[in-house]
Design an enzyme around this catalytic site. Structure first.
Site, short mmCIF file in Angstrom:
data_model
loop_
_atom_site.label_atom_id
_atom_site.label_comp_id
_atom_site.label_asym_id
_atom_site.label_seq_id
_atom_site.Cartn_x
_atom_site.Cartn_y
_atom_site.Cartn_z
N HIS A 68 0.80 -1.23 0.00
CA HIS A 68 0.00 0.00 0.00
C HIS A 68 0.83 1.27 0.00
CE1 HIS A 68 -2.46 -3.27 1.72
NE2 HIS A 68 -3.39 -2.74 0.95
N MET A 110 -10.98 7.60 15.83
CA MET A 110 -11.22 6.27 15.27
C MET A 110 -9.98 5.40 15.04
SD MET A 110 -14.27 7.33 12.58
CE MET A 110 -14.66 5.64 12.16
N GLU A 111 -8.81 5.79 15.54
CA GLU A 111 -7.60 5.03 15.17
C GLU A 111 -6.63 4.66 16.30
OE1 GLU A 111 -8.40 7.97 13.59
OE2 GLU A 111 -9.22 7.15 11.74
N ASP A 119 -15.08 19.02 16.77
CA ASP A 119 -16.48 19.26 17.09
C ASP A 119 -16.75 18.80 18.52
OD1 ASP A 119 -16.50 16.70 14.99
OD2 ASP A 119 -17.53 16.35 16.89
O1 R1P Z 1 -9.08 13.78 11.17
P1 R1P Z 1 -8.68 12.32 11.22
O2 R1P Z 1 -7.23 12.15 11.48
O3 R1P Z 1 -9.13 11.53 10.02
O4 R1P Z 1 -9.42 11.71 12.51
C1 R1P Z 1 -10.82 11.68 12.75
O5 R1P Z 1 -11.61 12.07 11.65
C2 R1P Z 1 -12.17 10.94 10.96
C3 R1P Z 1 -13.67 11.03 11.00
O6 R1P Z 1 -14.11 12.21 10.41
C4 R1P Z 1 -11.63 9.72 11.70
O7 R1P Z 1 -10.48 9.24 11.04
C5 R1P Z 1 -11.33 10.28 13.06
O8 R1P Z 1 -10.41 9.56 13.83
O1 URA Z 2 -16.93 13.38 16.51
C1 URA Z 2 -15.89 13.07 15.92
C2 URA Z 2 -15.00 14.03 15.40
C3 URA Z 2 -13.89 13.64 14.78
N1 URA Z 2 -13.67 12.32 14.67
C4 URA Z 2 -14.50 11.40 15.15
O2 URA Z 2 -14.25 10.21 15.02
N2 URA Z 2 -15.60 11.78 15.76
#
Ligand code: R1P
Ligand code: URA
Length: 233
Positions: free
Chosen positions: A4, A180-181, A204
């Site tokens: 990748h 999310m990570e 937010d």
């Molecule tokens: O701005 P990034 O780094 O992508 O992180 C946040 O934004 C994304 C969601 O909009 C998800 O990946 C979350 O973890």
């Molecule tokens: O509410 C939020 C904002 C950024 N990223 C997320 O995963 N959730």
């Protein structure tokens, strides 16, 4: 080249910044790095290497969610020898007093993902930041006079969940913000014996409903980026 990432062996620095958004990777390269070279365009997941204050640093988009970041982190560590991984992401605040544009250093990560339940045969693992990187980032943020909070974040598998109030339980137990990570990043860093840290900017607030635009999320979180680049070794 890995599956990748279309880079040659020495194209990537030992320290890599990891934004979810590949366009944020390009923004960082164009605005903060000297002599930046794009080493990856596979799947549009840009990766760049350049110089920041004399240090060689890379920045690699990871996509959204634990499965996506895990692919990049695995390849960066095992095929390119990366030693320091610093996520620079956005998050949703779950606490009063944690406001838009405030910075969160993720000391640890809770998760609703099953990835570590599977990995640890149903038992719980506590994904934790590198103390060395965390302390350095905290000291730099304080020197800059920035409003920084340190604590537990939630790495969720869903951005659009079914229960709009699900975050309140995590909030009650002191979790600062949702993204999310990080649980995936910290677990893989521990597995391979390298250092990882997540630095987040509040994009937010689940508490107040305030939110930033996607253009602001791509381009205006410079304090977080500067902390990450100062931490880079
Ligand atoms: O701005 P990034 O780094 O992508 O992180 C946040 O934004 C994304 C969601 O909009 C998800 O990946 C979350 O973890
Ligand atoms: O509410 C939020 C904002 C950024 N990223 C997320 O995963 N959730």
């Amino acid at each position: 080249m890995s599956i990748h990432i279309g880079a040659r062996e020495n194209d990537i620095a030992k320290t890599v910044l990891l934004p979810g958004d590949p366009m944020r990777a390009r923004y960082i390269a164009e605005n903060f790095l000297e002599n930046a070279i794009c080493y990856n365009e596979v799947r549009g997941m840009y990766g760049f290497t350049g110089i920041y204050k004399g240090k060689r640093v890379s920045v690699q988009g990871t996509g959204m969610g634990i499965p996506s970041i895990s692919i990049y982190v695995n390849e960066l560590i095992t095929q390119y020898g990366v030693k320091n991984l610093i996520r620079v992401g956005t998050c949703g605040s779950m606490q009063e007093g944690l406001n838009i544009r405030d910075i969160v250093l993720a000391m640890s990560s809770s998760t609703d993902s099953a990835i570590n339940k599977l990995r640890f045969n149903g038992m719980d693992y506590a994904p934790t930041a590198s103390f060395r990187l965390l302390k350095k980032a905290y000291d730099i943020a304080c020197e800059k006079g920035l409003n920084v909070k340190v604590g537990n974040v939630l790495s969720s598998d869903t951005f659009y969940g079914d229960d709009p109030d699900a975050w309140r339980l995590w909030a009650k137990f002191g979790v600062l913000a949702v993204e999310m990570e990080t649980a995936g990043l910290y677990t893989l860093a521990a597995k391979y014996g390298v250092d990882a840290l997540t630095i987040l900017t509040v994009s937010d607030s689940l508490v107040t409903g305030h939110a930033t635009s996607s253009e602001e999320r791509e381009k205006t979180f410079n304090d977080m980026i500067e902390i990450a680049l100062e931490v880079a070794e």
